[in-house]
Design a protein around this motif. Structure first.
Motif, PDB file in Angstrom:
ATOM      1  N   ILE A  18      69.879  -0.813  18.691  1.00 20.21           N
ATOM      2  CA  ILE A  18      70.927   0.019  18.119  1.00 20.21           C
ATOM      3  C   ILE A  18      72.258  -0.407  18.715  1.00 20.21           C
ATOM      4  N   TYR A  35      59.916   2.574   3.237  1.00 19.95           N
ATOM      5  CA  TYR A  35      60.166   3.963   2.847  1.00 19.95           C
ATOM      6  C   TYR A  35      60.062   4.160   1.336  1.00 19.95           C
ATOM      7  N   LEU A  38      59.037   7.443  -0.068  1.00 18.39           N
ATOM      8  CA  LEU A  38      60.049   8.491   0.005  1.00 18.39           C
ATOM      9  C   LEU A  38      60.904   8.491  -1.253  1.00 18.39           C
ATOM     10  N   ILE A 120      70.545  16.853   5.752  1.00 17.64           N
ATOM     11  CA  ILE A 120      69.306  16.110   5.989  1.00 17.64           C
ATOM     12  C   ILE A 120      69.596  14.804   6.731  1.00 17.64           C
ATOM     13  N   VAL A 124      67.569  13.441  10.514  1.00 18.34           N
ATOM     14  CA  VAL A 124      66.498  12.450  10.561  1.00 18.34           C
ATOM     15  C   VAL A 124      66.980  11.138   9.959  1.00 18.34           C
ATOM     16  N   TYR A 125      66.462  10.050  10.508  1.00 16.85           N
ATOM     17  CA  TYR A 125      66.850   8.752   9.997  1.00 16.85           C
ATOM     18  C   TYR A 125      65.861   8.261   8.946  1.00 16.85           C
ATOM     19  N   ARG A 128      69.467   5.071   4.427  1.00 16.55           N
ATOM     20  CA  ARG A 128      70.301   5.958   3.598  1.00 16.55           C
ATOM     21  C   ARG A 128      70.332   5.535   2.141  1.00 16.55           C
TER      22      ARG A 128
ATOM     23  N   LYS B  92      70.695  11.838  19.147  1.00 17.23           N
ATOM     24  CA  LYS B  92      71.136  11.446  17.805  1.00 17.23           C
ATOM     25  C   LYS B  92      71.315   9.949  17.714  1.00 17.23           C
ATOM     26  N   LEU B  94      69.737   7.756  19.625  1.00 20.30           N
ATOM     27  CA  LEU B  94      68.388   7.193  19.714  1.00 20.30           C
ATOM     28  C   LEU B  94      67.662   7.275  18.383  1.00 20.30           C
ATOM     29  N   SER B  95      67.887   8.359  17.658  1.00 17.42           N
ATOM     30  CA  SER B  95      67.165   8.498  16.393  1.00 17.42           C
ATOM     31  C   SER B  95      67.987   7.974  15.221  1.00 17.42           C
ATOM     32  N   ARG B  96      69.042   7.240  15.505  1.00 14.55           N
ATOM     33  CA  ARG B  96      69.824   6.510  14.512  1.00 14.55           C
ATOM     34  C   ARG B  96      70.536   7.405  13.513  1.00 14.55           C
ATOM     35  N   ILE B  97      70.859   8.616  13.919  1.00  8.28           N
ATOM     36  CA  ILE B  97      71.617   9.465  13.017  1.00  8.28           C
ATOM     37  C   ILE B  97      73.087   9.107  13.092  1.00  8.28           C
ATOM     38  N   SER B 113      61.811  11.484  15.547  1.00  7.09           N
ATOM     39  CA  SER B 113      62.489  12.554  16.265  1.00  7.09           C
ATOM     40  C   SER B 113      62.236  13.894  15.611  1.00  7.09           C
ATOM     41  N   LEU B 115      64.376  16.527  15.764  1.00  7.76           N
ATOM     42  CA  LEU B 115      65.630  17.200  16.109  1.00  7.76           C
ATOM     43  C   LEU B 115      65.613  18.590  15.517  1.00  7.76           C
ATOM     44  N   GLU B 116      65.073  18.720  14.369  1.00  4.56           N
ATOM     45  CA  GLU B 116      64.858  20.032  13.811  1.00  4.56           C
ATOM     46  C   GLU B 116      63.694  19.910  12.851  1.00  4.56           C
ATOM     47  N   THR B 119      62.872  19.372   8.100  1.00  2.21           N
ATOM     48  CA  THR B 119      64.032  18.754   7.471  1.00  2.21           C
ATOM     49  C   THR B 119      63.696  18.349   6.047  1.00  2.21           C
ATOM     50  N   GLY B 120      64.562  18.725   5.128  1.00  6.11           N
ATOM     51  CA  GLY B 120      64.387  18.290   3.758  1.00  6.11           C
ATOM     52  C   GLY B 120      63.396  19.111   2.967  1.00  6.11           C
ATOM     53  N   ILE B 137      59.974  11.645   4.632  1.00  4.45           N
ATOM     54  CA  ILE B 137      61.290  11.617   5.272  1.00  4.45           C
ATOM     55  C   ILE B 137      61.155  11.193   6.727  1.00  4.45           C
ATOM     56  N   MET B 138      60.097  11.658   7.355  1.00  3.50           N
ATOM     57  CA  MET B 138      59.879  11.323   8.761  1.00  3.50           C
ATOM     58  C   MET B 138      59.323   9.909   8.938  1.00  3.50           C
ATOM     59  N   GLY B 139      59.021   9.248   7.835  1.00  5.29           N
ATOM     60  CA  GLY B 139      58.621   7.857   7.944  1.00  5.29           C
ATOM     61  C   GLY B 139      57.146   7.587   7.719  1.00  5.29           C
TER      62      GLY B 139
END
Lengths: 292, 432
Positions: A18, A35, A38, A120, A124-125, A128, B92, B94-97, B113, B115-116, B119-120, B137-139
């Protein structure tokens, strides 16, 4: 903690690094592919959520183009008496509306990618780009449904014996759709990236898309411009959508102005816009959470 | 020797304060102009340290500054720090947000992550549909979710509602479902932020169990929490952040103690405004303070002197017998002891009461404690007024008064003065 193999750490292969900035064109296609599920779940979500708790359900997909067509028939056909290249008005407007609304939906929705998904994206990543792509695909389904409606009308008029001539240009249709999708996506990405920090542009989008429609031969044929002001002709011809909509109409109705050269030019322009869009989007997506 | 799976190098993050408006564009143009000329970003220099309660002198603030650390594989590392210390920013990044301003992080393995949770979630979709969506969404891939579907539904404990739209769920059920999905991700590195704060006790137990499982499988966990007991019991090592910098990294129990002693600055006097007074329509607590035997306010407690906890409360209604009591908790959240008023003089009278609990000398060990004040009725049992963590205090020992030569910290919650009786009962001959 003291006995860590620090020396070993230097030689490790990291699966993710990163950094503040990445290359301009690092698309991370591998990530995108991982993904892919998704993407389709988003499409499904959009599709299902639209007609839940409505009585007419998916029928709304039909009602919209029909009402628009009727309105255009009254305003542009009946009152303004614009030419329709000798085609039945309903078919002429519906072909324009179907093609145009796909593009308009794509650009309208993708241009809000960052602002409407901030919640959203903030938690979470995932790549995009999945989000705008899913919008393009779910609109494609909507387009497909509306297209079937248009086909129904076409068949009706063919059976009735009207002077409509579908021709081999029909095989170009997938390309035309792809071009519209790419243009909508490209412009949408540019707009959504530019609006994360400064929202001014959002006010322009809805209005701008409407203006864009009048610069595209949706409610009038390109041929109607031949005796008009040169400037207007130039503007309409510069619009990369013009050849697409004309070709779309020509392939099904057999009336319109198509030139392969214009289509190629439009394709190149669209590709250029799309690349710019992806670059800008890529630059913005990493940090937009701080400014949105 | 385990491999390093997370490594950060001079990680920093600059945030802009204030509102984005017409004024911001001049800064942006400035930066752009600097970049075009190949110079350093002028605003990177002006950022000030992130101190929340100080008025900002600059529009820019370093939320993280020069963060360097490494996490070996399989480590469960806690991250502690006050609100605004930079914990969430770190997670954030670390989790690439969001991305760092300078520096970089290297990661080995799949990272996920929490984080919450949830999500979604889309309110119109059913629980099952949302599990697919949330999982993706979480992968996770669709096939992965399908394989684990039964497990997830079981774990969430909402199997009866799994085909009902999520909008009909209670908030607790939504959280359960969200956590269930998250708990079944199988990343090599798991990032958890405060999720344990939600849900009921039984569910929290499940969550902690799941976290332990993850850790036992040799996967790496980063755990941010304000619950020191959880950090202490779950984490092996710990990082302490303050104002965007690392204060220390080390053994979890040591760092937790360090954090508590430096951040839980003692608060030995408290007065509530009329609106904030804890209590119901029968009793409200007005104020409290800690005192020495001469009724003077004290900032800390000397181990070998007795001290008092005094508070003033008001009884508004007759017909109850409100009984004051005090809980003393250790900094790890364990209960040290409870004191209950026993003199029983005029407790039911309507009016203002003052009560003092005297704690004898040589009872509590050195360390940090918190005070929970309460006024209860016992027949039936009603808690009229309670003020958790109303005060914090530190017990300090004068090492010079020790009658032995052991000069390090002595463990334990209590430090009673004990009677020792030692005699030599037989002499041996020493061969010289």
């Amino acid at each position: 903690m003291a006995v860590r193999s620090i020396q070993g750490a230097e030689n490790q292969e990291w699966s993710l690094v990163i950094k503040p900035k990445t290359n301009w064109l690092s698309l991370n296609l591998k990530d995108l592919w991982r993904y892919r599920d998704l993407l389709f779940l988003f499409v499904r979500r959009d599709f299902v959520a639209v007609y839940k708790q409505t009585i007419l359900g998916p029928a709304w997909f039909f009602i919209q183009p029909i009402l628009t067509t009727v309105m255009y028939m009254v305003v542009f056909g009946g009152i303004a008496k614009l030419s329709t290249d000798g085609m039945p008005q309903s078919l002429f407007y519906m072909s324009g509306v179907t093609a145009w609304s796909y593009f308009a939906d794509c650009i309208n929705k993708t241009s809000k990618t960052f602002t409407s998904n901030a919640a959203i994206f903030g938690k979470v990543y995932f790549p995009r780009l999945i989000m705008p792509l899913s919008i393009i695909v779910s609109n494609l389904i909507k387009f497909g449904i509306q297209f079937l409606l248009f086909m129904g009308f076409l068949v009706f008029f063919l059976v009735k014996g009207s002077d409509v001539n579908p021709n081999f240009y029909i095989f170009l249709m997938p390309v035309l759709i792809l071009m519209m999708a790419c243009l909508g996506l490209g412009l949408g990405l540019i707009i959504s990236s530019l609006t994360t920090k400064y929202r001014d542009l959002t006010h322009l989008v809805t209005f701008g898309v409407q203006l864009f429609m009048y610069a595209t031969p949706v409610v009038y044929p390109l041929s109607a411009l031949s005796d008009k002001n040169e400037l207007i002709q130039k503007i309409v011809m510069l619009n990369p959508l013009t050849p697409i909509v004309e070709a779309f109409r020509y392939s099904f109705l057999g009336a319109g102005t198509v030139s392969p050269i214009d289509l190629v030019i439009s394709g190149v322009t669209i590709l250029f816009i799309l690349i710019i869009g992806i670059i800008v989007f890529n630059r913005i997506e990493k940090n937009f959470m701080d400014t949105v | 020797m385990s491999e390093i799976v997370i490594k950060t190098e001079n990680l920093s993050k600059l945030y802009r304060l204030g509102v984005v408006g017409t004024g911001t564009i001049s800064h942006d143009l400035n930066r752009w102009w600097a970049r075009v000329r190949g110079k350093e970003d002028p605003f990177l220099k002006v950022g000030q340290e992130n101190v929340r309660d100080q008025a900002a002198q600059s529009d820019y603030v370093w939320s993280l500054r020069d963060i360097n650390f490494e996490v070996p594989e399989g480590e469960v590392m806690g991250i502690v720090g006050k609100n605004g210390a930079g914990k969430s920013t770190l997670l954030k990044i670390l989790s690439r947000i969001t991305s760092p301003t300078t520096g970089e992080i290297k990661i080995k393995g799949r990272i996920a992550s929490l984080l919450e949770v949830g999500t979604g979630f889309h309110p119109e979709l059913t629980g099952r549909e949302n599990i697919y969506l949330n999982g993706a969404i979480m992968g996770m891939t669709k096939a992965e979710v399908k394989r684990k579907m039964d497990e997830i539904v079981d774990f969430s404990g909402v199997s009866a509602y799994v085909d009902t739209p999520v909008k009909r769920y209670s908030s607790g059920m939504t959280v359960r479902l969200g956590f269930a999905v998250a708990a079944h991700l199988e990343p090599e590195i798991l990032i958890i932020d405060e999720v344990l704060a939600v849900g009921d006790a039984e569910f929290q137990k499940k969550c902690i169990g799941k976290m332990k499982d993850v850790a036992n499988q040799g996967r790496t966990v980063l755990f941010v929490s304000h619950n020191m007991t959880a950090v202490n019991s779950l984490c092996k090592s710990c990082m302490y952040l303050k104002n965007g910098r690392i204060v220390s990294i080390g053994e979890a129990s040591e760092i937790v103690n360090e954090y508590l002693s430096s951040e839980n600055a003692s608060m030995t006097e408290v007065t509530w405004s009329e609106k904030e007074r804890p209590g119901d329509d029968v009793v409200t607590i007005h104020s409290a303070r800690m005192i020495d035997s001469q009724y003077n306010n004290i900032d800390y407690v000397k181990m070998d002197e007795k001290f008092g906890i005094e508070y003033i409360y008001e009884v508004h209604k007759p017909g109850y017998k409100p009984n004051p009591n005090i809980h003393i908790n250790t900094s790890k959240g364990e209960l040290a002891f409870v004191g209950i008023e026993e003199s029983h003089s005029g407790l039911s009278e309507v009016g203002l009461h003052k009560t003092t609990m005297w704690v004898p000398e040589n009872l509590l060990n050195d360390g940090n404690y918190s005070v929970r004040l309460a006024v209860d009725s016992y027949n039936p049992f009603i808690v009229h007024a309670e003020a958790k963590d109303a005060m914090y205090f530190e017990v300090i020992e004068n090492m010079n008064k020790r009658n032995h030569d052991f000069k390090r910290k002595i463990g334990g919650v209590v430090r009673p003065e004990l009677q020792w009786e030692s005699n030599i009962i037989s002499y041996s001959n020493i061969v010289k």
